[in-house]
Design a protein around this motif. Structure first.
Motif, PDB file in Angstrom:
ATOM      1  N   UNK A 143       2.140 -27.413  14.054  1.00 47.20           N
ATOM      2  CA  UNK A 143       0.704 -27.129  13.620  1.00 47.20           C
ATOM      3  C   UNK A 143      -0.176 -28.406  13.936  1.00 47.20           C
ATOM      4  N   UNK A 144       0.194 -29.473  13.304  1.00 49.96           N
ATOM      5  CA  UNK A 144      -0.697 -30.845  13.304  1.00 49.96           C
ATOM      6  C   UNK A 144      -0.721 -31.290  14.603  1.00 49.96           C
ATOM      7  N   UNK A 145       0.359 -31.407  15.585  1.00 44.53           N
ATOM      8  CA  UNK A 145       0.294 -32.072  16.809  1.00 44.53           C
ATOM      9  C   UNK A 145      -0.684 -31.345  17.724  1.00 44.53           C
ATOM     10  N   UNK A 150      -6.076 -30.811  20.334  1.00 43.80           N
ATOM     11  CA  UNK A 150      -7.157 -30.141  20.459  1.00 43.80           C
ATOM     12  C   UNK A 150      -8.574 -31.037  20.129  1.00 43.80           C
ATOM     13  N   UNK A 151      -8.360 -31.946  19.035  1.00 43.76           N
ATOM     14  CA  UNK A 151      -9.363 -32.882  18.762  1.00 43.76           C
ATOM     15  C   UNK A 151      -9.630 -33.884  19.738  1.00 43.76           C
ATOM     16  N   UNK A 152      -8.450 -34.366  20.438  1.00 39.50           N
ATOM     17  CA  UNK A 152      -8.550 -35.180  21.692  1.00 39.50           C
ATOM     18  C   UNK A 152      -9.297 -34.397  22.626  1.00 39.50           C
ATOM     19  N   UNK A 153      -8.755 -33.193  23.102  1.00 44.36           N
ATOM     20  CA  UNK A 153      -9.441 -32.229  24.114  1.00 44.36           C
ATOM     21  C   UNK A 153     -10.849 -32.297  24.060  1.00 44.36           C
ATOM     22  N   UNK A 154     -11.486 -32.199  22.908  1.00 45.26           N
ATOM     23  CA  UNK A 154     -12.744 -32.192  22.539  1.00 45.26           C
ATOM     24  C   UNK A 154     -13.741 -33.186  23.040  1.00 45.26           C
ATOM     25  N   UNK A 155     -12.881 -34.636  23.213  1.00 47.88           N
ATOM     26  CA  UNK A 155     -13.788 -35.566  23.701  1.00 47.88           C
ATOM     27  C   UNK A 155     -13.839 -35.850  25.111  1.00 47.88           C
ATOM     28  N   UNK A 156     -12.851 -35.128  25.803  1.00 47.21           N
ATOM     29  CA  UNK A 156     -12.877 -35.096  27.412  1.00 47.21           C
ATOM     30  C   UNK A 156     -14.038 -34.703  27.841  1.00 47.21           C
ATOM     31  N   UNK A 279      -1.371 -17.740  19.600  1.00 52.60           N
ATOM     32  CA  UNK A 279      -1.310 -18.077  20.805  1.00 52.60           C
ATOM     33  C   UNK A 279      -1.888 -19.588  21.161  1.00 52.60           C
ATOM     34  N   UNK A 280      -2.924 -20.174  20.357  1.00 51.97           N
ATOM     35  CA  UNK A 280      -3.450 -21.486  20.723  1.00 51.97           C
ATOM     36  C   UNK A 280      -2.619 -22.649  20.353  1.00 51.97           C
ATOM     37  N   UNK A 281      -1.701 -22.273  19.437  1.00 51.75           N
ATOM     38  CA  UNK A 281      -0.786 -23.256  19.042  1.00 51.75           C
ATOM     39  C   UNK A 281      -0.032 -24.092  20.031  1.00 51.75           C
ATOM     40  N   UNK A 282       0.560 -23.511  20.963  1.00 47.45           N
ATOM     41  CA  UNK A 282       1.150 -23.840  22.051  1.00 47.45           C
ATOM     42  C   UNK A 282       0.461 -23.922  23.468  1.00 47.45           C
ATOM     43  N   UNK A 283      -0.550 -23.037  23.688  1.00 50.76           N
ATOM     44  CA  UNK A 283      -1.430 -23.134  24.531  1.00 50.76           C
ATOM     45  C   UNK A 283      -2.423 -24.305  24.587  1.00 50.76           C
ATOM     46  N   UNK A 284      -2.923 -24.823  23.628  1.00 49.24           N
ATOM     47  CA  UNK A 284      -3.693 -26.097  23.777  1.00 49.24           C
ATOM     48  C   UNK A 284      -2.999 -27.165  24.289  1.00 49.24           C
ATOM     49  N   UNK A 285      -1.675 -27.609  23.686  1.00 49.18           N
ATOM     50  CA  UNK A 285      -1.240 -28.841  24.176  1.00 49.18           C
ATOM     51  C   UNK A 285      -0.968 -28.736  25.721  1.00 49.18           C
TER      52      UNK A 285
END
Length: 295
Positions: A143-145, A150-156, A279-285
């Motif tokens: 979960x945390x990773x 996701x938070x890092x992705x928000x900065x791109x 679905x987002x848990x593995x999709x986001x990384x």
């Protein structure tokens, strides 16, 4: 039930759209981190309850959802605070990338040591205690990773693309993949995918979901003015779709292991938070990897 479900969806969708598209620029990142942290706190609590209740023998009688206890909320908080520490590090050490992981790693090891001390101190069965500790550790990875990604992705940001285009791209691609899998599977599904985990999911539905994910990614790449070639956008969509379906099956396996229908009831009309983000848990990384490689 339907009214409650729609009302909940409308409220959360409105909040997410406001933060992604209309929030003041200086507040965007703090607000986005706050939403992400809250989601991980609640879904982490449900994850802990799912896993610990099985080991505590609380599943002798089939229940609609696991019972949440104070210790489960404490574990959920430990996952959520990792997101806060990582986001603070991103701000403090923005010009020194080598130090960004100092706070989150320190917090993670503190939680490991504290969990080990508390779990083993009162344990009567070392096997069960060890499994509980391993599940606490697994939650940081599960979960945390992804939330940190996701938070890092928000900065791109890509020049010329719309605000939060990468986040809309990811959310919509996975959502449409889930939707496509449901409708194709309901209409044409004949061959079971993994019946022991999810009897209703079919091979046809899974293939339809991947098709919808790929097409959605292609269309959103054009609509949001992202710089990816068409083949790369489709590749991202399909890989996110595969990861999203695996994440969905994993969470279904957690519930089936305990005989539960939902992960919780913290989301009115929808069941648990974990049910909504599986679905987002593995999709986001996966998305973060592809976006970072292209960036």
């Amino acid at each position: 039930m339907l009214k409650t479900r729609l009302a909940t969806a409308a409220v959360f969708s409105s909040i997410i759209i406001y933060v992604l598209s209309f929030s003041p620029a200086p507040l965007f990142y703090p607000l986005f981190v706050t939403i992400t942290t809250l989601a991980i706190f609640l879904s982490g609590t449900e994850f802990a309850a799912l896993r610990w209740n099985i080991m505590d023998g609380s599943t002798a009688v089939e229940q609609p959802r696991p019972k949440l206890k104070a210790k489960h909320f404490a574990i959920g908080f430990s996952y959520a605070f990792l997101i806060i520490s990582y986001s603070v590090s991103n701000t403090i050490f923005a010009n020194d990338p080598q130090k960004i992981l100092i706070l989150p790693i320190s917090w993670t090891f503190f939680c490991f040591f504290l969990s080990a001390a508390l779990i083993y101190r009162n344990a009567s069965d070392m096997h069960t205690a060890s499994n509980k500790l391993l599940n606490v550790i697994a939650g940081f990875i599960y979960l945390a990773l992804p939330a940190a990604c996701l938070t890092k992705l928000s900065l791109l940001h890509f020049d010329g693309s719309y605000r939060s285009a990468q986040l809309y791209f990811c959310l919509a691609t996975i959502l449409m993949g889930d939707t496509g899998a449901y409708f194709i599977g309901s209409r044409f599904g004949k061959h079971k995918l993994i019946p022991k985990i999810s009897p209703k999911k079919s091979v046809e539905g899974a293939a339809g979901g991947l098709f919808f994910s790929g097409i959605t990614a292609l269309l959103l790449n054009y609509f949001f003015n992202l710089p990816f070639p068409a083949w790369y956008a489709i590749l991202i969509g399909i890989c996110m779709g595969i990861a999203g379906q695996i994440g969905d099956l994993m969470e279904s396996a957690f519930k089936r292991a305990g005989g539960y229908k939902d992960s919780g009831n913290l989301l009115p009309g929808h069941g648990g938070f974990l049910d909504r983000i599986d679905s987002l848990i593995l999709g986001i990384p996966v998305a973060f990897l592809f976006f970072s490689l292209y960036k």
